[in-house]
Motif scaffolding. Sequence first.
Motif, PDB file in Angstrom:
ATOM      1  N   ALA A 131       0.459 -10.286  -1.553  1.00 44.72           N
ATOM      2  CA  ALA A 131       1.594 -10.946  -1.527  1.00 44.72           C
ATOM      3  C   ALA A 131       2.209 -12.747  -1.940  1.00 44.72           C
ATOM      4  CB  ALA A 131       2.804 -10.081  -0.823  1.00 44.72           C
ATOM      5  N   PRO A 132       1.472 -12.740  -3.691  1.00 41.71           N
ATOM      6  CA  PRO A 132       1.286 -14.140  -3.250  1.00 41.71           C
ATOM      7  C   PRO A 132       2.705 -14.862  -3.480  1.00 41.71           C
ATOM      8  CG  PRO A 132       0.757 -13.078  -5.292  1.00 41.71           C
ATOM      9  CD  PRO A 132       0.619 -12.038  -4.668  1.00 41.71           C
ATOM     10  N   TRP A 133       3.254 -16.415  -3.330  1.00 37.93           N
ATOM     11  CA  TRP A 133       4.252 -17.043  -4.067  1.00 37.93           C
ATOM     12  C   TRP A 133       4.083 -17.726  -4.719  1.00 37.93           C
ATOM     13  CZ3 TRP A 133       8.788 -17.092  -0.759  1.00 37.93           C
ATOM     14  CH2 TRP A 133       8.909 -16.326   0.427  1.00 37.93           C
ATOM     15  N   HIS A 134       5.344 -17.582  -5.719  1.00 49.11           N
ATOM     16  CA  HIS A 134       5.874 -17.917  -6.691  1.00 49.11           C
ATOM     17  C   HIS A 134       6.680 -19.317  -6.120  1.00 49.11           C
ATOM     18  CE1 HIS A 134       3.426 -15.120  -8.826  1.00 49.11           C
ATOM     19  NE2 HIS A 134       3.204 -14.316  -8.181  1.00 49.11           N
ATOM     20  N   ILE A 135       6.120 -20.536  -6.724  1.00 46.70           N
ATOM     21  CA  ILE A 135       7.286 -21.183  -6.649  1.00 46.70           C
ATOM     22  C   ILE A 135       7.604 -22.131  -7.664  1.00 46.70           C
ATOM     23  CG2 ILE A 135       7.203 -24.040  -6.118  1.00 46.70           C
ATOM     24  CD1 ILE A 135       5.248 -23.412  -4.069  1.00 46.70           C
ATOM     25  N   ALA A 136       9.377 -22.218  -8.278  1.00 39.57           N
ATOM     26  CA  ALA A 136       9.774 -22.127  -8.860  1.00 39.57           C
ATOM     27  C   ALA A 136      10.620 -23.720  -8.931  1.00 39.57           C
ATOM     28  CB  ALA A 136      10.738 -20.988  -9.217  1.00 39.57           C
TER      29      ALA A 136
ATOM     30  N   GLU B 136       0.987  -1.264  -0.178  1.00 48.14           N
ATOM     31  CA  GLU B 136       0.405  -0.315  -0.039  1.00 48.14           C
ATOM     32  C   GLU B 136       0.693   0.810   0.042  1.00 48.14           C
ATOM     33  OE1 GLU B 136      -2.810   0.217   2.739  1.00 48.14           O
ATOM     34  OE2 GLU B 136      -4.273  -1.233   2.171  1.00 48.14           O
ATOM     35  N   SER B 137       2.145   1.420   0.445  1.00 45.87           N
ATOM     36  CA  SER B 137       2.443   2.553   0.747  1.00 45.87           C
ATOM     37  C   SER B 137       3.609   2.810  -0.920  1.00 45.87           C
ATOM     38  CB  SER B 137       4.693   2.052   0.997  1.00 45.87           C
ATOM     39  OG  SER B 137       5.062   1.023   0.297  1.00 45.87           O
ATOM     40  N   GLY B 138       3.389   1.451  -2.385  1.00 46.53           N
ATOM     41  CA  GLY B 138       3.970   1.807  -3.316  1.00 46.53           C
ATOM     42  C   GLY B 138       4.958   1.021  -3.895  1.00 46.53           C
ATOM     43  N   ILE B 139       5.325   0.116  -2.793  1.00 42.10           N
ATOM     44  CA  ILE B 139       6.443  -1.203  -3.493  1.00 42.10           C
ATOM     45  C   ILE B 139       5.857  -2.203  -3.970  1.00 42.10           C
ATOM     46  CG2 ILE B 139       7.775  -2.529  -2.471  1.00 42.10           C
ATOM     47  CD1 ILE B 139       8.754  -1.316   0.262  1.00 42.10           C
ATOM     48  N   LEU B 140       6.727  -2.653  -5.646  1.00 44.18           N
ATOM     49  CA  LEU B 140       6.147  -3.894  -6.040  1.00 44.18           C
ATOM     50  C   LEU B 140       6.519  -4.798  -5.333  1.00 44.18           C
ATOM     51  CD1 LEU B 140       5.997  -4.090  -9.635  1.00 44.18           C
ATOM     52  CD2 LEU B 140       6.312  -6.124  -8.398  1.00 44.18           C
ATOM     53  N   LEU B 141       6.175  -6.014  -4.600  1.00 44.74           N
ATOM     54  CA  LEU B 141       6.970  -7.218  -3.733  1.00 44.74           C
ATOM     55  C   LEU B 141       6.658  -8.656  -4.519  1.00 44.74           C
ATOM     56  CD1 LEU B 141       7.822  -7.992  -1.292  1.00 44.74           C
ATOM     57  CD2 LEU B 141       5.834  -8.065  -0.112  1.00 44.74           C
ATOM     58  N   LEU B 142       7.715  -8.885  -4.716  1.00 47.78           N
ATOM     59  CA  LEU B 142       7.016  -9.460  -6.082  1.00 47.78           C
ATOM     60  C   LEU B 142       8.422 -11.519  -4.538  1.00 47.78           C
ATOM     61  CD1 LEU B 142       8.161  -9.520  -9.782  1.00 47.78           C
ATOM     62  CD2 LEU B 142       5.698  -9.969  -8.269  1.00 47.78           C
ATOM     63  N   LYS B 143       7.342 -12.399  -4.896  1.00 50.72           N
ATOM     64  CA  LYS B 143       7.931 -13.141  -3.111  1.00 50.72           C
ATOM     65  C   LYS B 143       8.188 -15.175  -4.109  1.00 50.72           C
ATOM     66  CE  LYS B 143       4.995 -13.308  -0.105  1.00 50.72           C
ATOM     67  NZ  LYS B 143       4.236 -13.468   0.644  1.00 50.72           N
ATOM     68  N   TYR B 144       9.769 -15.549  -4.346  1.00 45.93           N
ATOM     69  CA  TYR B 144      10.133 -16.505  -5.126  1.00 45.93           C
ATOM     70  C   TYR B 144      10.221 -17.641  -4.061  1.00 45.93           C
ATOM     71  CZ  TYR B 144       8.914 -13.939  -9.532  1.00 45.93           C
ATOM     72  OH  TYR B 144       8.484 -13.634 -10.586  1.00 45.93           O
ATOM     73  N   TRP B 145       9.937 -18.129  -4.534  1.00 41.24           N
ATOM     74  CA  TRP B 145      10.658 -20.094  -3.410  1.00 41.24           C
ATOM     75  C   TRP B 145      10.778 -20.864  -4.264  1.00 41.24           C
ATOM     76  CZ3 TRP B 145      11.213 -21.375   1.313  1.00 41.24           C
ATOM     77  CH2 TRP B 145      11.233 -22.812   1.283  1.00 41.24           C
ATOM     78  N   LEU B 146      12.383 -21.645  -4.033  1.00 39.67           N
ATOM     79  CA  LEU B 146      12.919 -22.024  -5.587  1.00 39.67           C
ATOM     80  C   LEU B 146      13.014 -23.783  -4.647  1.00 39.67           C
ATOM     81  CD1 LEU B 146      13.894 -19.199  -6.410  1.00 39.67           C
ATOM     82  CD2 LEU B 146      15.937 -20.323  -6.555  1.00 39.67           C
ATOM     83  N   GLU B 147      12.358 -24.447  -5.222  1.00 43.82           N
ATOM     84  CA  GLU B 147      12.083 -25.927  -5.221  1.00 43.82           C
ATOM     85  C   GLU B 147      13.658 -26.724  -5.891  1.00 43.82           C
ATOM     86  OE1 GLU B 147      11.614 -28.626  -2.660  1.00 43.82           O
ATOM     87  OE2 GLU B 147      10.640 -26.342  -2.153  1.00 43.82           O
TER      88      GLU B 147
END
Length: 276
Positions: A216-221, A152-163
């Motif tokens: 802020a979803p997780w993305h699994i790679a 909400e402060s304007g940060i684009l947040l991307l979260k990756y989990w490497l498996e």
Amino acid sequence: MGRNKSKAGSSKSNSDQATAAMKRREFEKLVKPLQGELVALQEWTKRTGAKIIIVFEGRDTAGKGGVIKTITDRVSPRVFRVVALPTPTEREKSQMYVQRYVSHFPAAGEIIIFDRSWYNRAGVERVMGFCTDEQAKKFLEIVPAFERAMVESGILLLKYWLEVTAEQQTLRLQSRIDDPRKYWKLSDMDLKSYSRWYEYSRARDDMFRATDTAWAPWHIADTNDKKRGQLNIISHILSQIPYEPLKSPDVKLPKRQAPNGYQEPTYLPREVPAAY
């Protein structure tokens, strides 16, 4: 959006991809246009004042360092900044837990890459006993609201989990033991955490349940094949940000000045021997 939409290995079946690691030549051919798009993302970020955070988490040997190196290889370190924090100091241990991470958050026109992040508390700290169960539980309760405030402060947040699989982790750790070029990658913590595969699995599952949110979803790679994993992650990052294609600048080199009597010197400092 200026993303190259081709996917690495898209012409091969899933079974082929599972058995055949991508060759270096094919990887270099596919990564070059993606790195060009990362430059376009960089220029868009500078121009628009965007603030971006990319978090990389995952099991030991999952390839976080490799994908970060590939992302940052052709871009400016003034825009793409990598944050890999060491063990907290005694002073930092006495602070609010996320405090030392917040100081590294982006200003306008910056992309911050966290090579491990505040999620240390949900993973290594919990599994290795560096925090109490109550502290880990409280962290998982608080972090969704913390990340919502970030967004909400304007940060684009991307979260990756490497498996990676247990078998692949074993191969990579053994490689670090056998190859003197990789000794520095092998730590006592790697060896201790290796035996706790299922504790890490439970911690990961709890983390996903608590912190995989709409904002802020997780993305699994899958990074069992490091090269394919890197291509897929970079392609996905580019698909998540509304940057614009890079326009080729119309630049002409100016004429060099005349020598005006300049002559090469007869004395030079020591030269590096031409051994090759």
